[in-house]
Scaffold this active site. Structure first.
Site, short mmCIF file in Angstrom:
data_model
loop_
_atom_site.label_atom_id
_atom_site.label_comp_id
_atom_site.label_asym_id
_atom_site.label_seq_id
_atom_site.Cartn_x
_atom_site.Cartn_y
_atom_site.Cartn_z
N CYS A 92 0.81 -1.22 0.00
CA CYS A 92 0.00 0.00 0.00
C CYS A 92 0.85 1.28 0.00
O CYS A 92 1.43 1.62 -1.02
CB CYS A 92 -0.97 -0.03 1.17
SG CYS A 92 -2.46 0.91 0.85
N ARG A 126 -12.83 5.23 -0.79
CA ARG A 126 -11.82 4.40 -0.10
C ARG A 126 -12.18 2.93 -0.34
O ARG A 126 -13.32 2.52 -0.07
CB ARG A 126 -11.81 4.74 1.40
CG ARG A 126 -10.63 4.17 2.10
CD ARG A 126 -10.24 4.92 3.37
NE ARG A 126 -8.88 4.52 3.70
CZ ARG A 126 -7.79 5.13 3.25
NH1 ARG A 126 -7.91 6.23 2.51
NH2 ARG A 126 -6.59 4.67 3.54
N HIS A 188 -3.12 -5.92 2.83
CA HIS A 188 -2.79 -5.93 4.26
C HIS A 188 -3.28 -7.24 4.86
O HIS A 188 -3.77 -8.13 4.16
CB HIS A 188 -3.52 -4.77 4.96
CG HIS A 188 -3.07 -3.42 4.55
ND1 HIS A 188 -1.82 -2.92 4.82
CD2 HIS A 188 -3.74 -2.45 3.89
CE1 HIS A 188 -1.73 -1.69 4.34
NE2 HIS A 188 -2.87 -1.38 3.78
N1 GLN Z 1 -2.50 6.67 2.24
C1 GLN Z 1 -2.55 5.71 1.12
C2 GLN Z 1 -3.98 5.50 0.57
O1 GLN Z 1 -4.93 5.76 1.26
C3 GLN Z 1 -1.99 4.38 1.58
C4 GLN Z 1 -2.85 3.73 2.65
C5 GLN Z 1 -2.23 2.46 3.20
O2 GLN Z 1 -1.02 2.32 3.29
N2 GLN Z 1 -3.12 1.51 3.61
O3 GLN Z 1 -4.13 5.01 -0.55
#
Ligand code: GLN
Length: 238
Positions: A92, A126, A188
């Site tokens: 990510c 998101r 993740h």
């Molecule tokens: N800030 C980045 C996004 O929202 C990465 C988020 C993360 O590492 N889970 O895409």
């Protein structure tokens, strides 16, 4: 055999539990009698020249703090290590900064180092949820939480195809990126405890760098396989 693993920006970018990947790599090597050293490299630290690198996820603000640290000689050293055969897993926020650029919502574009031929722009939605990916390494399962939309250029292959979930951008069906022995992804979880095939893929390539062709003896992955199946089942229901 011995192996050195560098955990990049573990102090600065560590809110998604990706530290479990470091523990999985360390333990799966030790279970095979391999002498593992884990070193850390954060803001202002030099880039270690090692066999295997891990860089986890982080929020936009943490990425702002880190992006400029990797510019110049430090990022060049990491790219040289990958060109020299080192293995790398990035998740990510780490993945995004190993591309050409990450453009967050409320900040100036952040420079990457162009290890992966990808570009990321924060999107309006998101992507949060379980994700299953069909990859050349095998079936992979994880949990994604990102607003970044990543587009792949011609210089990189996707890690795989999204079977369920959103992946790189929710549009082209790809997830992650692969270049030589380096992988970037949005998985993740943490990822590796539930995906032993990927953990061993990384370990073998890291060991190949200095020990010749290595094929690791199998482990009893009964628990890991059960955890993987459970996560895939949850993904199918989400
Ligand atoms: N800030 C980045 C996004 O929202 C990465 C988020 C993360 O590492 N889970 O895409």
């Amino acid at each position: 055999m011995d192996l050195t693993l560098a955990w990049l920006y573990g102090r600065e970018m560590n809110i998604y539990g990706d530290r479990g990947n470091v523990r999985a790599l360390e333990q799966r090597a030790r279970w095979r009698g391999i002498d593992v050293t884990v070193v850390t490299s954060g803001l202002g630290d030099p880039m270690p020249d090692v066999d295997l690198y891990f860089w986890g996820g982080g929020q936009d603000q943490e990425q702002v703090n880190v992006a400029h640290d990797l510019q110049g000689a430090k990022g060049d050293a990491l790219k040289a290590a990958v060109e020299g055969g080192a293995a790398l897993l990035s998740v990510c926020g780490g993945y995004q900064l190993l591309g050409h650029e990450y453009r967050p919502h409320d900040d100036e574009p952040l420079p990457g180092i162009g290890l992966f031929d990808v570009t990321t722009v924060a999107g309006p939605e998101r992507f949060i949820g379980n994700i299953v990916v069909d990859s050349p390494i095998g079936e992979l399962v994880g949990f994604e939480n990102h607003s970044g939309l990543t587009t792949l250029g011609p210089g990189v292959q996707p890690l795989g195809r999204v079977r369920s979930g959103r992946g790189n951008n929710g549009q082209d069906g790809t997830e992650g990126a692969m270049y030589r022995n380096a992988i970037g992804c949005y998985l993740h979880g943490s990822l590796l405890p539930k995906n032993p095939v990927l953990a061993d893929w990384l370990l073998e390539r890291a060991l190949n760098r200095r020990h010749g062709t290595v094929t690791l003896p199998p482990l009893d992955d009964t628990i890991e396989v059960a955890a993987h199946a459970n996560a895939v089942g949850r993904a199918g229901r989400s």
